[in-house]
Design a protein around this motif. Structure first.
Motif, PDB file in Angstrom:
ATOM      1  N   VAL A  96     -42.611 -13.142  73.390  1.00  0.00           N
ATOM      2  CA  VAL A  96     -42.916 -14.572  72.776  1.00  0.00           C
ATOM      3  C   VAL A  96     -41.501 -14.753  72.237  1.00  0.00           C
ATOM      4  O   VAL A  96     -40.494 -14.344  71.890  1.00  0.00           O
ATOM      5  N   TYR A  97     -41.132 -16.123  72.655  1.00  0.00           N
ATOM      6  CA  TYR A  97     -39.818 -16.723  72.593  1.00  0.00           C
ATOM      7  C   TYR A  97     -40.018 -18.327  72.250  1.00  0.00           C
ATOM      8  O   TYR A  97     -40.765 -19.113  72.489  1.00  0.00           O
ATOM      9  N   SER A  98     -38.881 -18.736  71.373  1.00  0.00           N
ATOM     10  CA  SER A  98     -38.712 -20.283  71.225  1.00  0.00           C
ATOM     11  C   SER A  98     -37.188 -20.138  70.829  1.00  0.00           C
ATOM     12  O   SER A  98     -36.674 -19.439  70.924  1.00  0.00           O
ATOM     13  N   ASP A  99     -36.830 -21.654  71.150  1.00  0.00           N
ATOM     14  CA  ASP A  99     -35.441 -21.963  70.784  1.00  0.00           C
ATOM     15  C   ASP A  99     -35.034 -21.397  69.505  1.00  0.00           C
ATOM     16  O   ASP A  99     -33.888 -20.898  69.082  1.00  0.00           O
ATOM     17  N   GLU A 100     -35.703 -21.471  68.476  1.00  0.00           N
ATOM     18  CA  GLU A 100     -35.618 -21.125  66.978  1.00  0.00           C
ATOM     19  C   GLU A 100     -35.615 -19.563  67.057  1.00  0.00           C
ATOM     20  O   GLU A 100     -34.587 -18.986  66.359  1.00  0.00           O
ATOM     21  N   ILE A 101     -36.494 -18.759  67.609  1.00  0.00           N
ATOM     22  CA  ILE A 101     -36.459 -17.222  67.817  1.00  0.00           C
ATOM     23  C   ILE A 101     -35.116 -16.898  68.348  1.00  0.00           C
ATOM     24  O   ILE A 101     -34.627 -15.872  67.835  1.00  0.00           O
ATOM     25  N   GLY A 102     -34.684 -17.568  69.302  1.00  0.00           N
ATOM     26  CA  GLY A 102     -33.566 -17.232  69.971  1.00  0.00           C
ATOM     27  C   GLY A 102     -32.049 -17.314  68.978  1.00  0.00           C
ATOM     28  O   GLY A 102     -31.366 -16.499  68.972  1.00  0.00           O
ATOM     29  N   ARG A 103     -32.258 -18.418  68.278  1.00  0.00           N
ATOM     30  CA  ARG A 103     -31.209 -18.512  67.211  1.00  0.00           C
ATOM     31  C   ARG A 103     -31.336 -17.720  66.356  1.00  0.00           C
ATOM     32  O   ARG A 103     -29.985 -16.913  65.991  1.00  0.00           O
ATOM     33  N   ILE A 104     -32.482 -17.147  65.581  1.00  0.00           N
ATOM     34  CA  ILE A 104     -32.259 -15.771  64.954  1.00  0.00           C
ATOM     35  C   ILE A 104     -31.885 -14.506  65.472  1.00  0.00           C
ATOM     36  O   ILE A 104     -31.226 -13.898  64.740  1.00  0.00           O
ATOM     37  N   ALA A 105     -32.279 -14.366  66.821  1.00  0.00           N
ATOM     38  CA  ALA A 105     -32.006 -13.275  67.507  1.00  0.00           C
ATOM     39  C   ALA A 105     -30.310 -13.172  67.585  1.00  0.00           C
ATOM     40  O   ALA A 105     -29.487 -12.216  67.404  1.00  0.00           O
ATOM     41  N   TYR A 106     -29.711 -14.251  67.717  1.00  0.00           N
ATOM     42  CA  TYR A 106     -28.307 -14.354  67.959  1.00  0.00           C
ATOM     43  C   TYR A 106     -27.606 -13.963  66.593  1.00  0.00           C
ATOM     44  O   TYR A 106     -26.700 -13.445  66.537  1.00  0.00           O
ATOM     45  N   ASP A 107     -28.079 -14.425  65.719  1.00  0.00           N
ATOM     46  CA  ASP A 107     -27.910 -14.315  64.244  1.00  0.00           C
ATOM     47  C   ASP A 107     -27.726 -12.979  63.775  1.00  0.00           C
ATOM     48  O   ASP A 107     -26.864 -12.431  63.102  1.00  0.00           O
ATOM     49  N   MET A 108     -28.919 -12.126  64.501  1.00  0.00           N
ATOM     50  CA  MET A 108     -28.874 -10.575  64.010  1.00  0.00           C
ATOM     51  C   MET A 108     -27.924  -9.851  64.822  1.00  0.00           C
ATOM     52  O   MET A 108     -27.930  -8.731  64.795  1.00  0.00           O
ATOM     53  N   GLY A 109     -27.192 -10.536  65.836  1.00  0.00           N
ATOM     54  CA  GLY A 109     -26.516  -9.869  66.352  1.00  0.00           C
ATOM     55  C   GLY A 109     -26.601  -9.637  67.858  1.00  0.00           C
ATOM     56  O   GLY A 109     -25.642  -8.882  68.700  1.00  0.00           O
ATOM     57  N   PHE A 110     -27.776  -9.958  68.521  1.00  0.00           N
ATOM     58  CA  PHE A 110     -27.851  -9.811  69.878  1.00  0.00           C
ATOM     59  C   PHE A 110     -27.168 -10.729  70.685  1.00  0.00           C
ATOM     60  O   PHE A 110     -27.070 -12.025  70.538  1.00  0.00           O
ATOM     61  N   LYS A 111     -26.712 -10.395  71.949  1.00  0.00           N
ATOM     62  CA  LYS A 111     -26.168 -11.147  72.811  1.00  0.00           C
ATOM     63  C   LYS A 111     -27.116 -11.945  74.056  1.00  0.00           C
ATOM     64  O   LYS A 111     -26.524 -12.733  74.517  1.00  0.00           O
ATOM     65  N   ALA A 112     -28.161 -11.294  74.040  1.00  0.00           N
ATOM     66  CA  ALA A 112     -29.243 -11.660  75.201  1.00  0.00           C
ATOM     67  C   ALA A 112     -30.553 -11.686  74.821  1.00  0.00           C
ATOM     68  O   ALA A 112     -30.976 -10.601  73.894  1.00  0.00           O
ATOM     69  N   VAL A 113     -31.661 -12.331  75.174  1.00  0.00           N
ATOM     70  CA  VAL A 113     -32.878 -11.946  75.019  1.00  0.00           C
ATOM     71  C   VAL A 113     -33.640 -12.283  76.341  1.00  0.00           C
ATOM     72  O   VAL A 113     -33.377 -12.747  77.205  1.00  0.00           O
ATOM     73  N   LEU A 114     -34.815 -11.434  76.358  1.00  0.00           N
ATOM     74  CA  LEU A 114     -35.667 -11.706  77.590  1.00  0.00           C
ATOM     75  C   LEU A 114     -36.906 -12.340  76.856  1.00  0.00           C
ATOM     76  O   LEU A 114     -37.467 -12.399  76.185  1.00  0.00           O
ATOM     77  N   THR A 115     -37.284 -13.265  78.022  1.00  0.00           N
ATOM     78  CA  THR A 115     -38.592 -14.131  78.041  1.00  0.00           C
ATOM     79  C   THR A 115     -39.044 -14.487  79.303  1.00  0.00           C
ATOM     80  O   THR A 115     -38.720 -13.935  80.139  1.00  0.00           O
ATOM     81  N   GLU A 116     -40.428 -14.839  79.376  1.00  0.00           N
ATOM     82  CA  GLU A 116     -41.075 -15.437  80.525  1.00  0.00           C
ATOM     83  C   GLU A 116     -40.428 -16.540  81.259  1.00  0.00           C
ATOM     84  O   GLU A 116     -40.034 -17.656  80.646  1.00  0.00           O
ATOM     85  N   GLY A 117     -40.429 -16.627  82.436  1.00  0.00           N
ATOM     86  CA  GLY A 117     -39.890 -17.732  83.281  1.00  0.00           C
ATOM     87  C   GLY A 117     -41.180 -18.640  83.619  1.00  0.00           C
ATOM     88  O   GLY A 117     -41.431 -18.855  84.556  1.00  0.00           O
ATOM     89  N   ALA A 118     -41.542 -19.242  82.386  1.00  0.00           N
ATOM     90  CA  ALA A 118     -43.062 -20.063  82.572  1.00  0.00           C
ATOM     91  C   ALA A 118     -42.565 -21.337  83.272  1.00  0.00           C
ATOM     92  O   ALA A 118     -41.713 -21.742  82.844  1.00  0.00           O
ATOM     93  N   ARG A 119     -43.654 -21.867  84.380  1.00  0.00           N
ATOM     94  CA  ARG A 119     -43.326 -23.026  85.052  1.00  0.00           C
ATOM     95  C   ARG A 119     -43.365 -24.104  84.027  1.00  0.00           C
ATOM     96  O   ARG A 119     -42.542 -25.096  84.355  1.00  0.00           O
ATOM     97  N   HIS A 120     -44.097 -24.070  83.011  1.00  0.00           N
ATOM     98  CA  HIS A 120     -44.047 -25.314  82.174  1.00  0.00           C
ATOM     99  C   HIS A 120     -42.976 -25.540  81.406  1.00  0.00           C
ATOM    100  O   HIS A 120     -42.590 -26.778  80.876  1.00  0.00           O
ATOM    101  N   ILE A 121     -41.939 -24.724  81.250  1.00  0.00           N
ATOM    102  CA  ILE A 121     -40.574 -24.785  80.609  1.00  0.00           C
ATOM    103  C   ILE A 121     -39.522 -24.860  81.665  1.00  0.00           C
ATOM    104  O   ILE A 121     -38.388 -25.563  81.198  1.00  0.00           O
ATOM    105  N   LEU A 122     -39.852 -24.394  82.829  1.00  0.00           N
ATOM    106  CA  LEU A 122     -38.727 -24.341  83.973  1.00  0.00           C
ATOM    107  C   LEU A 122     -38.770 -25.681  84.629  1.00  0.00           C
ATOM    108  O   LEU A 122     -37.737 -26.242  85.131  1.00  0.00           O
ATOM    109  N   GLY A 123     -40.111 -26.442  84.872  1.00  0.00           N
ATOM    110  CA  GLY A 123     -39.990 -27.256  85.906  1.00  0.00           C
ATOM    111  C   GLY A 123     -39.765 -26.784  87.188  1.00  0.00           C
ATOM    112  O   GLY A 123     -40.139 -25.983  87.755  1.00  0.00           O
TER     113      GLY A 123
END
Length: 449
Positions: A96-123
């Protein structure tokens, strides 16, 4: 043992990563300490990375940032305690991922996250590059190549699939068809892919055992951990995910867990208790609070009956979603009574007060449950009629066109481990593979023919 044997055979050439929830590790402590020891042995090799996630394998990131951060930090401490690693990369529950979840993850000290390469977000974009978070460009985002991942995780033993049987050599041939400029192939899959989703007699362990050798012999790929990919590659662009995505079902959204009223009712009921539970100094209540947040409870209540229905039922210990809902709400009802007794302040006027109120909620949904059952029966009946028509049509076609032949043209899927990543080799020298989550990086100096 298989992964450990591969690491012993190929050394640092073979890399793999794992995302183990806190509740899973707790189960290993209680019921399978030998399995926990096997993960410790993998950690000692230096070829295995352990990722961070929510302690309870929960959907708390959708509801409370405070509880989300608390669970991730608790999980990170557990990983460091057992495996001697402080997680650098974050994988949220069910990707589960969104731009906001990614922001929170970085604030917690993580340098990267994994998520789905969904077609509807990649085009038109490919998942085979490293991206960055749309809010904070410092956070790197690795996208799962779901087609290649699911070839192993779900289609491997399907004899009706045009890719069956899948061998290591065939899989590497598919990897070699990826455009030369694409840099990384992220393969993420459930750990139970090996032995449960795909039983031993399907040949899944033979496939995994032979994959590294095939990769090194026939391609310019090598295996890296998610952290190594984040360190070695430069992001090519932002990936914009304003709304939540996941790796579940065709929709790649949240409907596997929050797709009907029963699921929302259950999810909100347990999460509404957060502020009250935090004030209670009772280890048993805290433990049960964590267990009741596990996403599986809501998954069992899913009422999808089409393409993904069989997948949901395969994982469901209940006869149907309605039994899952009633069982869960009864458990929550008892839990609320315990919380109420343990709380000095009690519930506020606007909060649920007792077991009777929960039972009223259940009664409220009885009519909805009955309606959905009738709808399901109607769908099943319509499917039978449609299937009968198809069968009749096929018979007629055979009788009138006996000499006709058909030709099937197979196209390769876009190449995509609670999980392996593959990246192109930097030199033509041999290097290894991964399982659960693995990565491989392509070299700027090596060309493929």
């Amino acid at each position: 043992k298989l992964l450990l044997d591969l690491i012993k055979e190929y050394g640092t050439q073979f890399k793999v990563s794992f995302s183990l929830s806190g509740v899973y590790i707790k189960q290993l402590e209680l019921y399978a300490p030998e399995v926990l020891e096997s993960f410790k042995a993998l950690a000692k090799t230096g070829c295995v990375e352990f990722l961070a996630e929510t302690y309870s394998h929960s959907l708390v990131s959708l509801r409370s940032q405070d509880e989300f951060v608390r669970q991730v930090e608790k999980h990170a401490k557990k990983i460091e305690k057992y495996f001697g690693q402080k997680p650098q990369v974050f994988r949220n529950t069910e990707l589960v991922y969104s731009d906001e979840i990614g922001r929170i993850a970085y604030d917690m000290g993580f340098k990267a996250v994994l998520t789905e390469g969904a077609r509807h977000i990649l085009g038109w974009k490919s998942p085979n590059f490293l991206y960055y978070n749309a809010i904070n460009p410092k956070l790197k985002v690795l996208l799962r190549n779901y087609k290649l991942s699911d070839d192993i995780a779900f289609r491997f033993s399907n004899k009706h699939w045009d890719g069956w049987p899948l061998t290591a050599d065939k899989f590497v041939d598919w990897l070699n068809q990826i455009p030369e400029n694409e840099e990384v192939v992220n393969l993420f899959m459930d750990y139970e892919t090996f032995g449960e989703h795909q039983w031993e007699d399907t040949g899944i362990f033979k496939f995994m055992r032979s994959l590294p050798a095939a990769v090194f012999k026939k391609s310019n790929f090598k295996f890296l951990t998610p952290s190594e990919v984040a360190d070695k590659l430069q992001p090519v662009a932002a990936v914009n995910v304003p709304y939540h995505i996941s790796w579940a079902d065709e929709e790649r959204d949240l409907t596997a867990w929050l797709g009907n009223e029963m699921q929302y009712e259950a999810f909100n009921k347990i999460n509404d208790l957060e502020n009250l539970v935090k004030k209670i100094d009772d280890p048993e209540i805290q433990k049960d609070w964590q267990y009741l947040q596990t996403s599986d409870h809501f998954y069992y209540m899913c009422t999808k009956f089409f393409a993904d229905g069989d997948v949901h039922m395969y994982f469901n210990p209940f006869k149907n979603p309605y039994d899952a809902f009633i069982n869960y709400m009864n458990v929550v009802s008892d839990f609320i009574i315990r919380v109420e007794k343990a709380s000095k302040t009690g519930f506020g006027d606007d909060e649920p007060k007792n077991k009777e109120e929960i039972e009223n909620v259940i009664k409220k949904y009885q009519s909805e449950i009955e309606r959905l059952k009738q709808k399901m029966e109607k769908i099943v009946e319509e499917d039978k009629i449609l299937e009968k028509k198809k069968t009749t049509k096929k018979t007629t076609t055979k009788e009138t066109a006996k000499k006709a032949t058909t030709k099937t043209i197979t196209t390769k899927k876009e190449l995509p481990a609670k999980k392996t990543k593959t990246t192109k080799k930097e030199t033509p020298t041999k290097k290894p593979a991964t399982s659960k989550k693995t990565t491989t990086k392509k070299s700027e100096n090596t060309k493929k023919t």
